[in-house]
Design an enzyme around this catalytic site. Structure first.
Site: not given
Ligand code: AMO
Length: 433
Positions: A211, A213, A219-220, A356, A359, A407
């Site tokens: 990703r 990002e 946390r990414h 989180e 998902s 995570r």
């Protein structure tokens, strides 16, 4: 090295060859100690200068720290030694001498910042407490695979080079594929869904996702590992049950099998979460967040949850919990909406109080509704023809979810930064090692 014995298996009365790294040399004058370290632990090697061959003593005590050596000798009981035994060397072979100057001190006596540690990850992972994180990560993946097997789920591997993205909101990494534009996959989402319509029905995958990002946060990551699950003939409630079961299985395995690693990481109160995880609807979540008074502006229905909002709710709930019934417009096209309430979706997130973790949701399995969902999110259904057309040939109702492994490790071990849970993190600054 066939006849090599691990230091942890060296028993008094044995004559063994151990091999590993020079952790420390302590010269006390007439006698000196070399501490040899291997995967299993450490052992003290005693040099008595007046009684032993000069060459042997010189080799043993002249070698730089972190050099790789093999020592052959008798193992004796010695209660003053750190592990209760010591070796009297007959021979010391230097298999590979390390430089005198090290970029990082694996004994941990000199602190290093995270960036230096990641630049020298090999040396960093010689530290017991760093190694412990990756032993635990491996145990989590082992437990998760066992759990999936126990519920009849088949492990799959899907392409990481793809023609289209699936997760709106984060950017894709483009690559050139024989002159054509392609991308690194953001999620196995569409492939795992296609597999529930195959004869496999219930599948999981542990693999990398990519990703682009922009956020450079604790946390990414730009490359992460996901545990994806997807099953035919279960709804979103059933998918949450499996999700909760997986998390508890991972905690239980670590609690049972990683006592030493947990101790190294300073845990004396590690516990598997108990009881059913609360399932709050999105609406209830918003109300609870607003009631904490922690946010500057009150949330309104339709808002995504910011980091601060997640924190406020996490503190309030105090353990793992699900958020269900998200507004349809902030969940992806593949999530099914309630037939009697199309504004609300059957999507859910599993939350740890800090962030989180997962998902998921029930998926739209009806062709017309799926294609309409693409249009509503501004996507061209024709680009996804390989996926949508299979929904015309017998796609069962199905649900699934995905964990970010890093995570999971990070929250389980209370790590400050997600990079601690990856061997070689990829982030905005880091493409090497
Ligand atoms: P989502 O995009 O929410 O869902 O990702 C699922 C979980 O993966 C983790 N994660 C990340 N971890 C670290 N760095 C990142 N950049 C990153 N992005 C995601 C998070 C997140 O909860 N296809 C859906 C899943 C599904 O519905 O089955 C998906 O990808 O822990």
């Amino acid at each position: 090295m066939d006849d090599r014995t691990f230091t942890a298996d060296a028993e008094p009365g044995d004559r063994v060859t151990v091999a590993g790294w020079v952790h420390e040399v302590r010269d006390l004058g007439g006698i000196a100690f070399l501490i040899l370290r291997d995967k299993s632990g450490k052992i003290q090697v005693k040099f008595e200068k007046d009684e032993m061959d000069d060459d042997l003593v010189e080799t043993g005590l002249g070698v730089h720290r972190e050099s790789v050596i093999a020592v052959t000798g008798a193992v004796e009981e010695e209660e003053r030694a750190p592990t209760g035994v010591e070796m009297l060397p007959e021979s010391v072979d230097v298999l590979n001498e390390a430089d005198a100057e090290l970029p990082l001190d694996p004994s941990g006596k000199v602190d290093a910042d995270l960036s230096t540690r990641l630049d020298n990850r090999t040396l960093d992972l010689r530290k017991d407490e760093v190694k412990a994180i990756f032993e635990i990560r491996a145990e989590i993946l082992r437990a998760v695979r066992d759990y999936f097997r126990s519920i009849g789920s088949t492990e799959i591997n899907t392409p990481k080079i793809v023609a289209t993205g699936t997760e709106g909101g984060t950017e894709l990494f483009p690559i050139t594929y024989f002159g054509e534009e392609a991308f690194m996959n953001q999620s196995p989402q569409l492939f795992k869904q296609l597999m529930v319509g195959s004869g496999l029905e219930r599948v999981f995958e542990v693999g990398p996702i990519f990703r682009a990002e922009e956020h450079n946060t604790p946390r990414h990551l730009n490359e992460a590992t996901m545990i994806d699950f997807e099953s035919a003939f279960i709804d979103h409630e059933g998918a949450m049950d499996v999700c909760e079961g997986t998390l508890k299985a991972a905690y239980e395995a670590v609690e049972e099998n990683c006592a030493e690693e947990l101790e190294l990481l300073g845990y004396d109160d590690f516990a598997t979460p108990e009881g059913d995880f609360p399932r709050l609807t999105y609406e209830e979540a918003i109300e609870r967040i607003n009631a904490t008074g922690e946010l500057d502006t009150q949330l309104v229905y339709g808002d995504d949850l910011s980091t601060e909002a997640e924190r406020a709710l996490g503190d309030d709930v105090g353990g793992h919990y699900f958020i269900t019934d998200w507004p349809s417009e902030i969940k992806p096209f593949y999530i099914q909406d309630y037939d009697d309430d199309p504004e609300t979706s059957k999507g859910f997130d599993l939350m740890h109080p800090r962030m989180e973790l997962v998902s998921g949701g029930q998926r739209e399995h009806r062709y017309d509704a799926l294609v309409e969902g693409f249009r509503q999110q501004g996507l061209d259904p024709d680009q996804f023809d390989y996926y949508t057309k299979m929904f015309k040939y017998g796609m069962p109702p199905h649900s699934g979810w995905a964990y970010g492994v890093e995570r999971l490790v990070m929250t389980m071990l209370d790590l400050e930064n997600i990079r601690e849970a990856v061997l070689f993190p990829r982030d905005r600054q880091r493409l090497s090692p």
